[in-house]
Every structure is written in structure tokens, then in C-alpha cells.
Design a protein around this motif. Structure first.
Motif, PDB file in Angstrom:
ATOM      1  N   PRO A  25      12.837   3.519  -8.774  1.00 10.46           N
ATOM      2  CA  PRO A  25      11.806   3.862  -7.801  1.00 10.46           C
ATOM      3  C   PRO A  25      11.863   5.350  -7.490  1.00 10.46           C
ATOM      4  CG  PRO A  25      13.608   2.705  -6.719  1.00 10.46           C
ATOM      5  CD  PRO A  25      13.877   2.659  -8.191  1.00 10.46           C
ATOM      6  N   GLN A  26      10.754   5.899  -7.047  1.00 12.82           N
ATOM      7  CA  GLN A  26      10.615   7.332  -6.825  1.00 12.82           C
ATOM      8  C   GLN A  26      11.728   7.911  -5.948  1.00 12.82           C
ATOM      9  OE1 GLN A  26       6.725   8.436  -5.264  1.00 12.82           O
ATOM     10  NE2 GLN A  26       7.679   9.924  -3.909  1.00 12.82           N
TER      11      GLN A  26
ATOM     12  N   ARG B 134      15.176   7.994  -7.971  1.00 13.10           N
ATOM     13  CA  ARG B 134      15.205   8.402  -9.373  1.00 13.10           C
ATOM     14  C   ARG B 134      16.220   9.526  -9.621  1.00 13.10           C
ATOM     15  NH1 ARG B 134      10.152   9.608 -10.008  1.00 13.10           N
ATOM     16  NH2 ARG B 134      10.478  11.853 -10.054  1.00 13.10           N
TER      17      ARG B 134
ATOM     18  N   ARG C 222       7.420   0.503 -18.018  1.00 13.77           N
ATOM     19  CA  ARG C 222       6.507   1.529 -18.540  1.00 13.77           C
ATOM     20  C   ARG C 222       6.427   1.468 -20.055  1.00 13.77           C
ATOM     21  NH1 ARG C 222       8.194   3.807 -13.707  1.00 13.77           N
ATOM     22  NH2 ARG C 222       6.547   4.906 -12.542  1.00 13.77           N
TER      23      ARG C 222
ATOM     24  N   GLU D  89       1.812  -0.062  -7.710  1.00 12.98           N
ATOM     25  CA  GLU D  89       2.553   0.591  -8.797  1.00 12.98           C
ATOM     26  C   GLU D  89       2.078   0.101 -10.157  1.00 12.98           C
ATOM     27  OE1 GLU D  89       7.162   1.747 -10.007  1.00 12.98           O
ATOM     28  OE2 GLU D  89       6.791   0.314  -8.385  1.00 12.98           O
TER      29      GLU D  89
ATOM     30  N   GLU E  18      -1.106   1.974 -10.924  1.00 16.18           N
ATOM     31  CA  GLU E  18      -0.828   3.390 -11.153  1.00 16.18           C
ATOM     32  C   GLU E  18      -0.272   3.610 -12.553  1.00 16.18           C
ATOM     33  OE1 GLU E  18       2.490   5.333  -9.042  1.00 16.18           O
ATOM     34  OE2 GLU E  18       0.976   6.739  -8.296  1.00 16.18           O
TER      35      GLU E  18
ATOM     36  N   GLU F 187      11.766  12.968 -17.009  1.00 19.40           N
ATOM     37  CA  GLU F 187      10.696  12.912 -16.011  1.00 19.40           C
ATOM     38  C   GLU F 187       9.412  13.595 -16.464  1.00 19.40           C
ATOM     39  OE1 GLU F 187      12.960  12.893 -11.703  1.00 19.40           O
ATOM     40  OE2 GLU F 187      12.775  14.803 -12.752  1.00 19.40           O
TER      41      GLU F 187
ATOM     42  N   ARG G   3       8.327  12.947  -6.403  1.00 19.65           N
ATOM     43  CA  ARG G   3       7.050  12.736  -7.093  1.00 19.65           C
ATOM     44  C   ARG G   3       7.219  11.609  -8.106  1.00 19.65           C
ATOM     45  NH1 ARG G   3       5.958  18.671  -9.363  1.00 19.65           N
ATOM     46  NH2 ARG G   3       3.807  17.969  -9.676  1.00 19.65           N
ATOM     47  N   THR G   4       6.180  10.820  -8.286  1.00 21.97           N
ATOM     48  CA  THR G   4       6.237   9.771  -9.292  1.00 21.97           C
ATOM     49  C   THR G   4       6.160  10.398 -10.678  1.00 21.97           C
ATOM     50  OG1 THR G   4       3.845   9.437  -9.419  1.00 21.97           O
ATOM     51  CG2 THR G   4       5.055   8.208  -7.712  1.00 21.97           C
TER      52      THR G   4
ATOM     53  N   GLU H 107       4.093   9.698 -12.921  1.00 25.00           N
ATOM     54  CA  GLU H 107       2.681   9.942 -13.206  1.00 25.00           C
ATOM     55  C   GLU H 107       2.208  11.231 -12.551  1.00 25.00           C
ATOM     56  OE1 GLU H 107       3.952   6.286 -14.371  1.00 25.00           O
ATOM     57  OE2 GLU H 107       3.963   6.884 -12.254  1.00 25.00           O
ATOM     58  N   GLU H 108       2.643  11.497 -11.332  1.00 23.80           N
ATOM     59  CA  GLU H 108       2.267  12.737 -10.646  1.00 23.80           C
ATOM     60  C   GLU H 108       2.849  13.957 -11.352  1.00 23.80           C
ATOM     61  OE1 GLU H 108       1.974  11.074  -6.027  1.00 23.80           O
ATOM     62  OE2 GLU H 108       3.848  11.929  -6.781  1.00 23.80           O
TER      63      GLU H 108
END
Length: 506
Positions: free
Chosen positions: A168-169, A172, A225, A272, A275, A431, A496-497, A499-500
Motif C-alpha cells: 500500500p502507498q 511502500r 498489478r 484501487e 485506478e 516505483e 504517491r501511488t 500510478e501517480e
């Protein structure tokens, strides 16, 4: 013409999990209300940490391989009548094998999954240690070291990627740093056990991490993922509905079940899930891209940052120090070099543990700058100490004092390395790479790291014989450049995720 474009659509079905975990986590996610003992696993942090602890056996194997050459050098050279150059070749061959493993790691993990990739990595490691333990001449040593290196090359890419993809963000950074913490634990184990057991027995003990890892892989979920990125869309024309339809075929059930068990059975994962699907869908309809597209900033910039950090990590000379720490300490005047090396390994574990705690608090970028600056200062102190030692009498008090200063400087350098440059480059690489180039780009970055490690390991012993002060001066200049590189190029990824982070390069 794109990379494998002609055959990509026809081979989409090859992207399947090598290891099927079975139905235990799907049953748990559907029937958690009926499981009176499931409360512990419902806590998302407990579930993710358990998975990380299992895959962390891979980096422990990585570290054991790295640390093995230091306490065993004198005994192996004596028993098998090797020269310094031959032993240096033995020490560096793990890096050669790791380069081959690095080349294969991205594609293997993309096609058969992160867990299957770790399974493939574990087997040559076990065989390699057994070959070394029964070695009667240098050829067997070299063969075993190459096999170990091949497995370690795959592990070094796959483990940080798997951890980054399941964490999780808010955890991580800490969980990602466990990768390097496990490496340092493996190094310490090799140093410590090397004090008490003969080198052949130490090689046999080297198989333990992977023999525990292999059955453990059957009890953890695949990366969600990877599962969603490996699915085949309903049609090959991209449209606004792609993010909805992409998960209606293939391994949708496994993807959502995997994410559910990682986040806890009572957690709402719908946000999630969507996303991740949108990110995968918007990246590309294919799992590969055209080479010409690598010129785009969103691809070349993260790849350049990842390669730069992993190359600078090795050019700082850390592997030269760790592989041959016993020799360094003895040249500094420490009579019991092996004991000092164990102390060095313990200090490295503690410092890396601090990084695990700080990664999600202080931020990745700040830790890298502090780490590189500290290494620059302490490497300069060590270099000056060795230069002056060459000019004073061996029996003088100044010589003894300089020996103590150089040892303290080496230990402080390792602490500085462990506070950032040890763990953070692997974390950032996992990341920042976009999902559709992660396999190819990750292999390139990992290959660059291992090639540099091979150069450093192969030359460290020879450089130390040439000039200890000159060797540490070279490492100091690299660390100084790392401060500049991080300050200019490396972004902050804390909070930050994935994806971000990847969207920020567009």
C-alpha cells in the motif's frame, strides 16, 4: 517496427502465472465471515508484511552470496592453491552470472509472473552452492559462483518490483527497504558463520534461504498489478471503455482476489482496482512499445534515473569494501580482520533498519542526498588516512592512530551507504518505471548495476594492492557526483501511488 509487435498479439496467452497459489485466498475473500480465525489476515498490513517476509528470503540469499567471499578468502586460497587474481575472479563471477540473470529477469517475470520468476531463480542458487561445497579445483568454484549469480540477478530485479506492486502507498517505502535490509542480513550471516565453520560447510548453509523460499512461494498471492497487466483485452482497439473491459477476461478473478487478500478481506478495494485498471489501460494496448517511443520523456527520463542510481550505487565502491573488508581491515592494522568484518556487517544491518523506518517519513530523495554526502566525506577521510600511513613509520603512534581512523571511516562510509544509497535506488527503480516498459527497462537497469558491480569487484583487490588511498579517492569522487545527480534528476516518490508517479513523467 515495434519490439515483438508482429507476434505480440498471438503470444498474449503466454503471459500466465507459472505458480498458481490455489484457491485458499479466493475462498478466504468470499467466506471471511465464516472463518473465525481470519481476523489476523484481515489486517492489510499483516497480510502484506507476511508476503514480504517470504520473498525477503531471496535478498538474504543475495547477501549471503555477496558476503561469502570475505571470510573464506584465506582458507580457499590455501586449500585450492589459488592466486589473488584467481580468487578475485571467483569473487567477481557472481556478478557475471547476475548480468545474465538480469538480462533474462525482466522478460521472465513479465511472462510467468513475479512468483514464477523467483522459483526459477532459487533453483540455480541451490545447485551453485552445492557445486562450491564439493569443489576440488577452481573450475568448480567458478561454475558454482556463476550459477549463484544467475539466480541472484533475477532476484535483485524481481523482489523489489514485487514488493512495490503489492505494498500500500503508505508502507511502500518501508516495505521496499526490506529488500536491502534482507541483503545486509544475508551478508552478516555469511560473515558471522564464516568465523565458526569451514568454507565448504558455509557453502552448504548457503542453500537454506532458497530451500525455504521455494515452498513459501506457494502460499502468497501473485502481484495484482502484474495479473491485470497480463490480461488480454476484449478487442485490440483502444477506447474509453477499455478500462472497464480489460478485466473481463483472463485472470480478473485472480487479480481482484490477490488485491483483496493483500488489503484485508474486510477492505473495500474498488477504488484501487479501478485506478490500477485505468493506469494499465492508458499506458498502452500492448505490453511493449516501439523503440522510437523511448525518446519520449515519460520513458527515457525514468529509465535514465533508474540506471544512473543503480550504477552510482556500485561505483561508490561498496561491493569492493564488503567483498574484501577483511583485507582492508588487516591493511589498516586490525589483527583480527574477520571479527571486524562481522562488526561491519552488524552495523550495516542496523543502519539499513533505520532506513526502513525513515523511507516513508524523511522521503527517498533526502535520504539519497544525505547518504551520498556522508559517503563522500568519510571516503575522503579514509583516503587521506591511507595516504599519510604510507609516509610514516610502521612502529609509530601516528601509524596506529591512522589505522583506527581509516577503520572508523570505512564503518562510517558503510553506515552512510546503508542510510540511502543501499536501499533507495532499488526502491525508486521499482516505483518509477511505467508498466509497459518495466520488464525491458528493469532488465537494462539491473544489468547496468551488475555490470558495474562486476567491474568494481574484479578490480577492488587489484586497486587496493596498487594504492589503498588512491582506491578510496576514486570511490569518493563517484559519491560526490551522486550528490549532484540526485539533486538535479531524482524526484520524490514518497506518499504517491505508483500510478501517480508514472503519470508525473508524462
Amino acid at each position: 517496427m515495434s519490439f515483438r509487435e508482429d507476434s505480440e498479439e498471438g503470444r498474449g496467452d503466454l503471459r500466465k502465472p507459472f505458480l498458481h497459489t490455489g484457491s485458499w485466498y479466493r475462498m478466504g475473500s468470499r467466506q471471511s465471515s465464516m472463518m473465525g480465525s481470519s481476523q489476523v489476515i484481515r489486517d492489510s498490513s499483516i497480510s502484506v508484511v507476511a508476503c514480504v517476509m517470504i520473498v525477503a528470503l531471496g535478498p538474504i540469499q543475495f547477501g549471503f552470496t555477496s558476503g561469502y567471499s570475505s571470510p573464506t578468502q584465506a582458507a580457499i586460497v590455501k586449500d585450492l592453491k589459488l592466486t589473488v587474481s584467481e580468487y578475485s575472479l571467483f569473487g567477481s563471477l557472481s556478478n557475471v552470472g547476475a548480468m545474465v540473470g538480469a538480462i533474462a529477469s525482466g522478460q521472465i517475470s513479465e511472462y510467468i509472473g513475479r512468483k514464477g520468476s523467483l522459483m526459477i531463480a532459487a533453483i540455480p542458487n541451490v545447485i551453485g552452492w552445492l557445486v562450491i561445497s564439493f569443489a576440488r579445483d577452481s573450475s568448480f568454484l567458478y561454475m558454482g559462483r556463476l550459477l549463484e549469480g544467475f539466480g541472484v540477478g533475477i532476484i535483485s530485479y524481481t523482489v523489489p518490483v514485487y514488493i512495490a506492486e503489492i505494498a500500500p502507498q503508505n508502507l511502500r517505502g518501508a516495505l521496499g527497504s526490506v529488500n536491502q535490509l534482507s541483503v545486509t542480513i544475508g551478508i552478516l550471516l555469511a560473515y558471522l558463520l564464516g568465523l565458526f565453520v569451514q568454507w565448504r560447510i558455509l557453502a552448504v548453509l548457503g542453500i537454506l534461504p532458497c530451500t525455504i523460499l521455494i515452498p513459501g512461494l506457494f502460499f502468497i498471492p501473485e502481484s495484482p498489478r502484474w495479473l491485470v497487466s497480463s490480461q488480454k483485452p476484449l478487442d485490440h482497439s483502444y477506447n474509453a471503455k477499455y478500462d472497464i473491459t480489460v478485466a473481463k477476461m483472463g485472470m480478473t478473478e485472480d487479480f481482484e482476489a490477490s488485491l483483496q487478500v493483500l488489503r484485508g478481506f474486510d477492505t473495500d478495494i474498488s477504488v484501487e482496482v479501478n485506478e490500477i485498471k485505468r493506469s494499465v489501460a492508458s499506458t498502452s494496448k500492448r505490453t511493449t512499445i516501439r523503440f522510437s517511443q523511448l525518446k519520449q520523456r515519460r520513458y527515457w527520463l525514468p529509465l535514465m534515473i533508474g540506471i544512473g542510481l543503480l550504477v552510482l550505487q556500485q561505483l561508490s565502491g561498496i561491493n569492493g569494501v564488503l567483498f574484501y573488508s577483511t583485507t582492508i581491515f588487516e591493511s589498516a592494522g586490525i589483527s583480527s580482520g574477520n571479527v571486524a568484518t562481522v562488526g561491519l556487517g552488524a552495523v550495516q544491518v542496523i543502519a539499513t533498519g533505520v532506513t526502513t523506518w525513515l523511507a516513508d517519513k524523511a522521503g527517498r530523495r533526502l535520504l539519497l542526498i544525505i547518504s551520498s554526502a556522508g559517503m563522500t566525506i568519510f571516503l575522503l577521510i579514509v583516503a587521506i588516512s591511507f595516504y599519510i600511513k604510507d609516509l610514516v613509520d610502521v612502529d609509530s603512534n601516528i601509524y596506529s592512530i591512522l589505522g583506527i581512523i581509516s577503520v572508523v571511516g570505512v564503518v562510517a562510509m558503510v553506515i552512510s551507504f546503508s542510510l540511502g544509497m543501499g536501499a533507495i535506488p532499488w526502491l525508486i527503480m521499482s516505483e518509477i518505471l511505467p508498466i509497459n516498459i518495466k520488464g525491458l527497462a528493469g532488465s537494462i537497469a539491473t544489468l547496468a548495476n551488475w555490470f558495474t558491480a562486476w567491474v568494481v569487484t574484479m578490480t577492488a583487490n587489484l586497486l587496493l594492492e596498487w594504492s589503498s588511498g588512491g582506491t578510496f579517492t576514486i570511490y569518493m569522487l563517484v559519491s560526490a557526483f551522486a550528490v549532484v545527480f540526485v539533486s538535479i534528476w531524482v524526484p520524490e516518490t514518497k506518499g504517491r501511488t505508483l500510478e501517480e508517479i508514472q503519470w508525473s513523467f508524462r
